[in-house]
Design an enzyme around this catalytic site. Structure first.
Site, PDB file in Angstrom:
ATOM      1  N   ILE A 163       0.843  -1.204   0.000  1.00  0.00           N
ATOM      2  CA  ILE A 163       0.000   0.000   0.000  1.00  0.00           C
ATOM      3  C   ILE A 163       0.878   1.254   0.000  1.00  0.00           C
ATOM      4  CG2 ILE A 163      -1.803   1.271   1.248  1.00  0.00           C
ATOM      5  CD1 ILE A 163      -2.882  -1.473   2.209  1.00  0.00           C
ATOM      6  N   ARG A 243      -4.022   1.916  10.732  1.00  0.00           N
ATOM      7  CA  ARG A 243      -4.831   1.601  11.907  1.00  0.00           C
ATOM      8  C   ARG A 243      -4.740   2.771  12.888  1.00  0.00           C
ATOM      9  NH1 ARG A 243      -7.037  -1.574   9.212  1.00  0.00           N
ATOM     10  NH2 ARG A 243      -7.328  -3.812   9.561  1.00  0.00           N
ATOM     11  N   GLU A 272     -12.581   2.117  17.002  1.00  0.00           N
ATOM     12  CA  GLU A 272     -13.715   2.327  16.068  1.00  0.00           C
ATOM     13  C   GLU A 272     -14.919   1.515  16.519  1.00  0.00           C
ATOM     14  OE1 GLU A 272     -12.349   1.223  12.146  1.00  0.00           O
ATOM     15  OE2 GLU A 272     -10.732   2.668  12.223  1.00  0.00           O
ATOM     16  N   HIS A 290     -13.450   4.572   7.903  1.00  0.00           N
ATOM     17  CA  HIS A 290     -12.734   3.335   7.517  1.00  0.00           C
ATOM     18  C   HIS A 290     -13.240   2.807   6.158  1.00  0.00           C
ATOM     19  CE1 HIS A 290     -10.286  -0.218   9.322  1.00  0.00           C
ATOM     20  NE2 HIS A 290     -10.160  -0.193   8.014  1.00  0.00           N
TER      21      HIS A 290
HETATM   22  C1  DGY Z   1      -8.135  -4.213   6.083  1.00  0.00           C
HETATM   23  O1  DGY Z   1      -8.372  -5.085   5.237  1.00  0.00           O
HETATM   24  O2  DGY Z   1      -7.304  -4.354   6.972  1.00  0.00           O
HETATM   25  C2  DGY Z   1      -8.967  -2.989   5.993  1.00  0.00           C
HETATM   26  O3  DGY Z   1      -8.489  -1.991   6.818  1.00  0.00           O
HETATM   27  C3  DGY Z   1     -10.381  -3.335   6.385  1.00  0.00           C
HETATM   28  O4  DGY Z   1     -10.364  -3.720   7.706  1.00  0.00           O
END
Ligand code: DGY
Length: 324
Positions: A163, A243, A272, A290
């Site tokens: 990512i 997170r 959350e 989220h």
């Molecule tokens: C993940 O896949 O970790 C996303 O944040 C959804 O929880």
């Protein structure tokens, strides 16, 4: 798959996209949650009796005491998420329960949300949009309201996994210069032109923007705190799609209030959905609930990846995304 044996029974704790549920139903003896009713850990324990596997999500919590109490029938937990800090995988290992996640398939969707937050926080998308909705077109002025440029600015990325790399690619296309901190440097081809910093602290003074893209681990918990925020240049912008627990809320809120941090774009929060309510009252926060992986295509791919892991497991193979 069953070679004459009983079809494995799978409990799905939450509703998944229709195409994925059909594929699950064609493969396993499934119990779905058609009303998508959130289940407490205790409810999951009670419902799991007699099931061979669980398909769970990051909304379900599996600390050691819950894993220990799972019925003996459960042999695998496949989470439909890339993050897996909600499952105590050591406890699962000691119960001989395999745990799998869904990397790769949500990389682009999550990186898109990181850019949305970065641009939104920098350009005041939230206050601009609110002004229109509340019929408050700003009085004609060349000097207010104003946001911050993105192009030509330096972006620091904490966590240069899939990512982080996808965020770098997008931000480069916006004319940003990329810095990153990761456990180790990645191959240049994966982050062309990016500058590696061996320590997080040494990267921070070089960041006009900081994007959090690391996993939540004991080492990263609270890593964005008063000490590390102070190392960012005044006026920096912080974005988090990883997170909430990586950020110490008191520290970030204090920095947003003082103006040391000009704005924050946040898609994830500690605890959350009960985020720290002060975030809602700050004018310089661009907030999302989220949404990182929240597209039909991505959620379908995630669910199908969890299904592939279950198929591997029940065919006697090591699932490709087993993390314990
Ligand atoms: C993940 O896949 O970790 C996303 O944040 C959804 O929880």
């Amino acid at each position: 798959m069953n070679n004459g044996e009983k079809t494995p029974k799978i409990l799905l704790t939450r509703k998944l996209p229709e195409a994925a549920e059909k594929a699950f139903a064609n493969t396993f003896d499934c119990t779905f949650n058609p009303a998508d009713k959130p289940m407490t850990s205790q409810e999951i324990l009670a419902a799991a009796e007699g099931f061979d596997g669980l398909a769970v999500t990051s909304m379900d919590k599996f600390p050691a005491e819950i894993i220990k109490a799972l019925p003996g029938s459960v042999r695998i937990m496949a989470t439909v998420s890339v993050g897996h800090e909600h499952i105590d995988h050591h406890a699962a290992r000691s119960r001989n329960i395999a745990t799998t996640n869904t990397p790769d398939v949500l990389t682009d969707a999550t990186a898109d949300i990181a850019l949305l937050l970065l641009l939104g926080a920098a350009r005041g998308a939230h206050w601009g949009e609110r002004m229109i909705r509340e019929n408050r077109w700003p009085p004609p002025s060349m000097v207010t309201p104003l946001g911050s440029d993105v192009s030509g600015q330096r972006l620091g990325i904490l966590g240069m996994g899939r990512i982080g790399q996808a965020v770098a690619k997008r931000a480069s296309a916006f004319g940003m210069t990329i810095h990153y901190h990761n456990r180790k440097a990645v191959d240049d081809s994966l982050a062309p032109g990016a500058t590696f910093h061996a320590s997080f602290e040494s990267m921070l003074p070089h960041c006009d923007f900081l994007s959090v893209n690391c996993a939540m681990t004991p080492e990263t918990k609270g890593l964005i705190n008063a000490r590390t925020l102070a190392l960012l240049p005044r006026g920096a912008i912080v974005v988090n799609t990883a997170r909430g627990g990586v950020v110490d809320d008191d520290s970030l809120i204090a920095a947003l209030q003082s103006g040391h941090i000009a704005a924050a774009g946040l898609d994830v929060f500690a605890n959350e959905p009960n985020l720290d309510p002060r975030y809602r009252t700050l004018e310089n926060t661009f907030l999302l609930p989220h949404l990182g992986s929240a597209t039909l295509n991505t959620r379908t791919k995630m669910a199908l990846k969890a299904l592939d892991n279950l198929k591997d497991f029940f065919s006697g193979k090591k699932p490709r995304d087993q993390f314990n």
